[in-house]
Scaffold this motif. Sequence first.
Motif, PDB file in Angstrom:
ATOM      1  N   GLU A  81       0.836  -1.188   0.000  1.00  0.00           N
ATOM      2  CA  GLU A  81       0.000   0.000   0.000  1.00  0.00           C
ATOM      3  C   GLU A  81       0.880   1.251   0.000  1.00  0.00           C
ATOM      4  N   ARG A  82       0.503   2.216  -0.826  1.00  0.00           N
ATOM      5  CA  ARG A  82       1.249   3.465  -0.904  1.00  0.00           C
ATOM      6  C   ARG A  82       0.373   4.561  -1.491  1.00  0.00           C
ATOM      7  N   MET A  83       0.738   5.789  -1.228  1.00  0.00           N
ATOM      8  CA  MET A  83       0.168   6.952  -1.888  1.00  0.00           C
ATOM      9  C   MET A  83       1.237   7.544  -2.794  1.00  0.00           C
ATOM     10  N   ILE A  84       0.831   7.930  -3.996  1.00  0.00           N
ATOM     11  CA  ILE A  84       1.771   8.438  -4.996  1.00  0.00           C
ATOM     12  C   ILE A  84       1.273   9.773  -5.521  1.00  0.00           C
ATOM     13  N   ILE A  85       2.194  10.710  -5.661  1.00  0.00           N
ATOM     14  CA  ILE A  85       1.857  11.986  -6.299  1.00  0.00           C
ATOM     15  C   ILE A  85       2.794  12.187  -7.489  1.00  0.00           C
ATOM     16  N   TYR A  86       2.218  12.370  -8.668  1.00  0.00           N
ATOM     17  CA  TYR A  86       2.968  12.744  -9.859  1.00  0.00           C
ATOM     18  C   TYR A  86       2.991  14.266  -9.933  1.00  0.00           C
ATOM     19  N   ILE A  87       4.164  14.836 -10.183  1.00  0.00           N
ATOM     20  CA  ILE A  87       4.325  16.294 -10.169  1.00  0.00           C
ATOM     21  C   ILE A  87       4.986  16.757 -11.466  1.00  0.00           C
ATOM     22  N   SER A  88       4.343  17.646 -12.170  1.00  0.00           N
ATOM     23  CA  SER A  88       4.910  18.183 -13.397  1.00  0.00           C
ATOM     24  C   SER A  88       6.106  19.076 -13.078  1.00  0.00           C
ATOM     25  N   PRO A  89       7.276  18.808 -13.674  1.00  0.00           N
ATOM     26  CA  PRO A  89       8.429  19.695 -13.435  1.00  0.00           C
ATOM     27  C   PRO A  89       8.146  21.131 -13.864  1.00  0.00           C
ATOM     28  N   GLU A  90       7.327  21.289 -14.920  1.00  0.00           N
ATOM     29  CA  GLU A  90       6.995  22.630 -15.396  1.00  0.00           C
ATOM     30  C   GLU A  90       6.137  23.375 -14.368  1.00  0.00           C
ATOM     31  N   TYR A  91       5.252  22.646 -13.696  1.00  0.00           N
ATOM     32  CA  TYR A  91       4.404  23.276 -12.683  1.00  0.00           C
ATOM     33  C   TYR A  91       5.249  23.747 -11.502  1.00  0.00           C
ATOM     34  N   ALA A  92       6.184  22.897 -11.081  1.00  0.00           N
ATOM     35  CA  ALA A  92       7.074  23.290  -9.982  1.00  0.00           C
ATOM     36  C   ALA A  92       7.911  24.498 -10.373  1.00  0.00           C
ATOM     37  N   ALA A  93       8.375  24.518 -11.627  1.00  0.00           N
ATOM     38  CA  ALA A  93       9.219  25.622 -12.093  1.00  0.00           C
ATOM     39  C   ALA A  93       8.435  26.923 -12.196  1.00  0.00           C
ATOM     40  N   ALA A  94       7.121  26.808 -12.455  1.00  0.00           N
ATOM     41  CA  ALA A  94       6.290  28.002 -12.615  1.00  0.00           C
ATOM     42  C   ALA A  94       6.228  28.834 -11.343  1.00  0.00           C
ATOM     43  N   HIS A  95       6.480  28.208 -10.194  1.00  0.00           N
ATOM     44  CA  HIS A  95       6.445  28.920  -8.919  1.00  0.00           C
ATOM     45  C   HIS A  95       7.845  29.332  -8.446  1.00  0.00           C
ATOM     46  N   SER A  96       8.858  29.077  -9.297  1.00  0.00           N
ATOM     47  CA  SER A  96      10.238  29.274  -8.851  1.00  0.00           C
ATOM     48  C   SER A  96      10.563  30.728  -8.535  1.00  0.00           C
ATOM     49  N   HIS A  97       9.797  31.674  -9.122  1.00  0.00           N
ATOM     50  CA  HIS A  97      10.058  33.089  -8.806  1.00  0.00           C
ATOM     51  C   HIS A  97       9.588  33.431  -7.397  1.00  0.00           C
ATOM     52  N   GLU A  98       8.707  32.582  -6.844  1.00  0.00           N
ATOM     53  CA  GLU A  98       8.228  32.794  -5.484  1.00  0.00           C
ATOM     54  C   GLU A  98       8.953  31.871  -4.506  1.00  0.00           C
ATOM     55  N   VAL A  99       8.926  30.587  -4.810  1.00  0.00           N
ATOM     56  CA  VAL A  99       9.566  29.587  -3.969  1.00  0.00           C
ATOM     57  C   VAL A  99       9.857  28.363  -4.831  1.00  0.00           C
ATOM     58  N   ASP A 100      10.956  27.709  -4.588  1.00  0.00           N
ATOM     59  CA  ASP A 100      11.365  26.553  -5.386  1.00  0.00           C
ATOM     60  C   ASP A 100      10.717  25.295  -4.826  1.00  0.00           C
ATOM     61  N   LEU A 101       9.584  24.897  -5.415  1.00  0.00           N
ATOM     62  CA  LEU A 101       8.837  23.749  -4.912  1.00  0.00           C
ATOM     63  C   LEU A 101       9.571  22.433  -5.103  1.00  0.00           C
ATOM     64  N   SER A 102      10.441  22.347  -6.095  1.00  0.00           N
ATOM     65  CA  SER A 102      11.142  21.093  -6.377  1.00  0.00           C
ATOM     66  C   SER A 102      12.493  21.005  -5.672  1.00  0.00           C
ATOM     67  N   HIS A 103      12.761  21.939  -4.753  1.00  0.00           N
ATOM     68  CA  HIS A 103      14.059  21.938  -4.077  1.00  0.00           C
ATOM     69  C   HIS A 103      14.310  20.624  -3.335  1.00  0.00           C
ATOM     70  N   CYS A 104      13.260  20.028  -2.761  1.00  0.00           N
ATOM     71  CA  CYS A 104      13.451  18.785  -2.005  1.00  0.00           C
ATOM     72  C   CYS A 104      13.949  17.658  -2.902  1.00  0.00           C
ATOM     73  N   PHE A 105      13.548  17.668  -4.180  1.00  0.00           N
ATOM     74  CA  PHE A 105      14.035  16.651  -5.115  1.00  0.00           C
ATOM     75  C   PHE A 105      15.514  16.876  -5.415  1.00  0.00           C
ATOM     76  N   ARG A 106      15.907  18.131  -5.609  1.00  0.00           N
ATOM     77  CA  ARG A 106      17.320  18.410  -5.866  1.00  0.00           C
ATOM     78  C   ARG A 106      18.171  18.189  -4.627  1.00  0.00           C
ATOM     79  N   LEU A 107      17.603  18.468  -3.460  1.00  0.00           N
ATOM     80  CA  LEU A 107      18.322  18.223  -2.218  1.00  0.00           C
ATOM     81  C   LEU A 107      18.549  16.729  -2.024  1.00  0.00           C
ATOM     82  N   ALA A 108      17.555  15.916  -2.389  1.00  0.00           N
ATOM     83  CA  ALA A 108      17.711  14.465  -2.317  1.00  0.00           C
ATOM     84  C   ALA A 108      18.858  14.006  -3.216  1.00  0.00           C
ATOM     85  N   ALA A 109      18.940  14.601  -4.405  1.00  0.00           N
ATOM     86  CA  ALA A 109      20.035  14.256  -5.316  1.00  0.00           C
ATOM     87  C   ALA A 109      21.382  14.672  -4.734  1.00  0.00           C
TER      88      ALA A 109
END
Length: 277
Positions: A81-109
Amino acid sequence: MDRYEKTGYLHQEFKMFHLTDRDRQDYAFHYHDFHKLLIFIRGNVTYHVEGKSYVLQPYDLVFVRAGEVHCPVVDASMDYERMIIYISPEYAAAHSHEVDLSHCFRLAAREKSNVLRMGTVPGNRILSVMQELHRTYLQESYADELYRNTLFLELMILLNRSALQGSLPFLEDSHANGKILSVLSYINEHLTEELSIQSLCAHFFLSRSYLMHSFKDETGYTIGSYITTKRLLYARELILTGAPITESCFSCGFRNYSTFSRAYKKQFGAPPRLLRS
């Protein structure tokens, strides 16, 4: 199998699923065009991402960036059992001028880990927001879409805060072949250069037999398939950002356009020029 399969499709900014597998399934190594966030709930699962393996515990958060090759190995005697969220990279980037929503993915890398260990902390806000987000998909209510977007943004903010503050630790206890991890890292850092099994063997002082067999054991695919897939994904990214198709072909490491065009069509099911339409 001669190439990785792209699985899953995303036609929205994000999409959530709550899945429970009760029958045996053999998952193949695959990748997505979007980021994937998975919260593991129950089962006996080892999650493989780019040569690293993680034995999951309940409420572990798994971060898989777009293009990362991954595969769960599931004990069929237990429900998965799991919950999954698919996230568009373009959607995350669209908010980058306010806050970097995908930072946690880059931090994981950067941390060279794909798993945050959340645990079953009472009153965990991340978990409660994910559960509320899932409920919005089960019933229709006033301003559903707006509420869903608000919850998603709150979730991503909470995840980034937790990752940045270190309140949730990235899992270090992964089981991996250190030599193959080094090879994977080297390949991804030198995609635009000449890469061959012979040159990799010489660089890492490995025998051809060991490298070929160990690489396939750890990733499920041959070295050639892995390199080709990563180059094609990089080329697709370049084309989507406006680079000329021919320039993208050579920039991603191909030496011949016709070879690139055939490989691209085989990988994505359509020629690269359709990205311009």
